[in-house]
Design a protein around this motif. Structure first.
Motif, short mmCIF file in Angstrom:
data_model
loop_
_atom_site.label_atom_id
_atom_site.label_comp_id
_atom_site.label_asym_id
_atom_site.label_seq_id
_atom_site.Cartn_x
_atom_site.Cartn_y
_atom_site.Cartn_z
N ASN A 43 0.87 -1.34 0.13
CA ASN A 43 -0.02 0.27 -0.10
C ASN A 43 0.88 1.31 0.07
O ASN A 43 0.51 2.07 0.65
CB ASN A 43 -0.93 -0.06 1.11
CG ASN A 43 -1.84 -0.99 1.18
OD1 ASN A 43 -2.26 -1.74 0.00
ND2 ASN A 43 -2.17 -1.56 2.41
N ARG A 44 1.84 1.21 -0.76
CA ARG A 44 3.03 2.34 -1.16
C ARG A 44 3.79 2.71 0.11
O ARG A 44 4.23 3.75 0.19
CB ARG A 44 2.19 3.43 -1.73
CG ARG A 44 1.52 3.02 -3.02
CD ARG A 44 1.03 4.44 -3.58
NE ARG A 44 0.51 4.02 -4.89
CZ ARG A 44 1.33 3.91 -5.96
NH1 ARG A 44 2.40 4.27 -6.07
NH2 ARG A 44 0.60 3.79 -7.14
N LYS A 45 3.64 1.90 1.36
CA LYS A 45 4.33 1.95 2.55
C LYS A 45 5.41 1.00 2.71
O LYS A 45 5.55 0.04 2.17
CB LYS A 45 3.45 1.89 3.69
CG LYS A 45 2.27 3.24 3.70
CD LYS A 45 1.61 3.07 5.14
CE LYS A 45 0.36 4.20 4.66
NZ LYS A 45 -0.68 3.78 5.95
N ARG A 46 6.55 1.42 3.42
CA ARG A 46 7.51 0.36 3.83
C ARG A 46 6.78 -0.83 4.43
O ARG A 46 5.96 -0.74 5.26
CB ARG A 46 8.12 0.86 4.77
CG ARG A 46 9.50 0.20 5.10
CD ARG A 46 10.59 0.83 6.10
NE ARG A 46 11.73 -0.08 6.24
CZ ARG A 46 13.14 0.55 6.34
NH1 ARG A 46 13.08 1.68 6.20
NH2 ARG A 46 13.95 -0.26 6.53
N ALA A 47 7.19 -1.91 3.61
CA ALA A 47 6.84 -3.20 4.26
C ALA A 47 7.67 -4.00 5.43
O ALA A 47 8.80 -3.62 5.72
CB ALA A 47 6.78 -4.27 3.11
N GLN A 48 7.10 -4.73 6.14
CA GLN A 48 7.53 -5.69 7.13
C GLN A 48 7.49 -7.03 6.77
O GLN A 48 6.32 -7.44 6.34
CB GLN A 48 7.12 -5.38 8.56
CG GLN A 48 6.91 -3.97 9.08
CD GLN A 48 8.54 -3.53 9.09
OE1 GLN A 48 9.31 -4.22 9.84
NE2 GLN A 48 8.87 -2.31 9.17
N TYR A 49 8.58 -7.77 6.70
CA TYR A 49 8.40 -9.05 6.24
C TYR A 49 7.36 -9.90 6.87
O TYR A 49 6.87 -11.09 6.17
CB TYR A 49 9.88 -9.82 6.31
CG TYR A 49 10.20 -10.22 7.84
CD1 TYR A 49 9.98 -11.36 8.17
CD2 TYR A 49 10.82 -9.38 8.63
CE1 TYR A 49 10.49 -11.80 9.51
CE2 TYR A 49 11.19 -9.65 9.91
CZ TYR A 49 10.88 -10.88 10.25
OH TYR A 49 11.22 -11.41 11.66
N ASP A 50 7.11 -9.60 8.28
CA ASP A 50 6.11 -10.60 8.59
C ASP A 50 4.83 -10.04 8.98
O ASP A 50 3.95 -10.73 9.71
CB ASP A 50 6.66 -10.78 10.31
CG ASP A 50 6.98 -9.84 11.04
OD1 ASP A 50 6.89 -8.57 10.72
OD2 ASP A 50 7.07 -9.73 12.40
#
Length: 300
Positions: A43-50
């Protein structure tokens, strides 16, 4: 850049799990590096792997095209599949004796799982070209020469719910078995350990041995053979076969466990499944039709 919209069957799983299933060329190390470097966004935001994905989430993948190539799912030509029950969530199949539940080697094999996929595709229940990370699969196995009912989830959530219900012993399984000696009746509690292709049995707790519980009720006797119903209360490897053999009443024809030989092998059938304690209680009790159940006239 590739944009991916998370579907219902992709949701409720971690981002890293989804990516590894959807993109087989994307190796673990490269994936985590891309997430750290903001090459993968949710959603165009920094992702977290978990982070857990939600239906409708939009993934942006700033990765080389070769890492985003999809695997072509090979679907075998349709073969006979005996479907006993189906609804929007699950399929219950009757596996014939002699058919593998799943592949046990890399070469091409005829298996119940492949027949399920072919049947789902042929009947428009599953489209491998549309699904991104979900592939239907059987939820448990039967030995090659054991026949009977096997469950499969038609959606990702149903597959997860089935797996959990089986692990928590909420799926109650009933078998029919033929012996040539009268078996012990009622509750049987022993301890089993898998060793190679056999199960070792102890009548008392031992290190690496797991409790095995089942109930035995003989239904019919004819010409020196006994037809019994066995309710499994745990699901150990070769539980019925090994426990009956330990009690000196092996399945008739089960040579691995020193049963009396016969030309057609042993007779063990998972003939009834009670789903009332599971999220699939609408299915109630699923049973193989009487005409397909094993009986004492099979070899007469």
């Amino acid at each position: 850049m590739q944009e991916v919209i998370i579907s219902k069957n992709d949701a409720n799983q971690r981002l890293d799990k989804f990516l590894l299933k959807a993109y087989p060329n994307l190796k673990t190390s490269a994936m985590y590096k891309a997430i750290r470097n903001k090459k993968i966004k949710v959603n165009r935001k920094r992702a977290q792997y978990d982070q857990k994905l939600v239906e409708g989430d939009v993934l942006l993948l700033f990765l080389p095209p070769d890492l985003l190539e999809k695997e072509t799912k090979k679907i075998q030509p349709a073969k006979k599949l005996d479907v006993i029950y189906e609804d929007d969530q699950i399929v219950v199949m009757n596996k014939p004796a002699g058919l593998l539940s799943m592949k046990d080697q890399a070469t091409e094999q005829d298996t119940l799982n492949d027949r399920l996929l072919s049947w789902l595709v042929a009947n428009k229940r599953y489209d491998p070209n549309v699904e991104q990370s979900f592939t239907p699969s059987i939820a448990h196995r039967l030995d090659r020469n054991t026949s009977g009912l096997v469950l499969a989830g038609k959606t990702a959530q149903a597959a997860r719910d089935l797996s959990l219900a089986i692990a928590q012993n909420q799926v109650h399984k009933y078998y029919l078995a033929i012996t040539d000696q009268y078996p012990k009746q009622g509750l049987i509690e022993l301890y089993l350990k898998k060793e190679g292709t056999r199960a070792l049995v102890s009548d008392r707790p031992k290190d690496q041995y797991d409790l095995a519980k089942m109930k035995v009720k003989t239904l019919q006797q004819k010409d020196g053979l006994y037809l019994s119903q066995i309710e499994l209360m745990t699901g150990r490897f070769h539980q019925i076969r090994a426990c009956l053999a330990y009690l000196h009443t092996p399945l008739w024809g089960d040579l691995k466990y020193k049963g009396t030989p016969n030309k057609k092998g042993y007779y063990l059938q998972a003939y009834k499944i009670d789903l009332n304690d599971t999220p699939f209680h609408q299915a109630n009790v699923v049973e193989i039709p009487k005409s397909k159940q094993i009986h004492l006239e099979f070899n007469q």
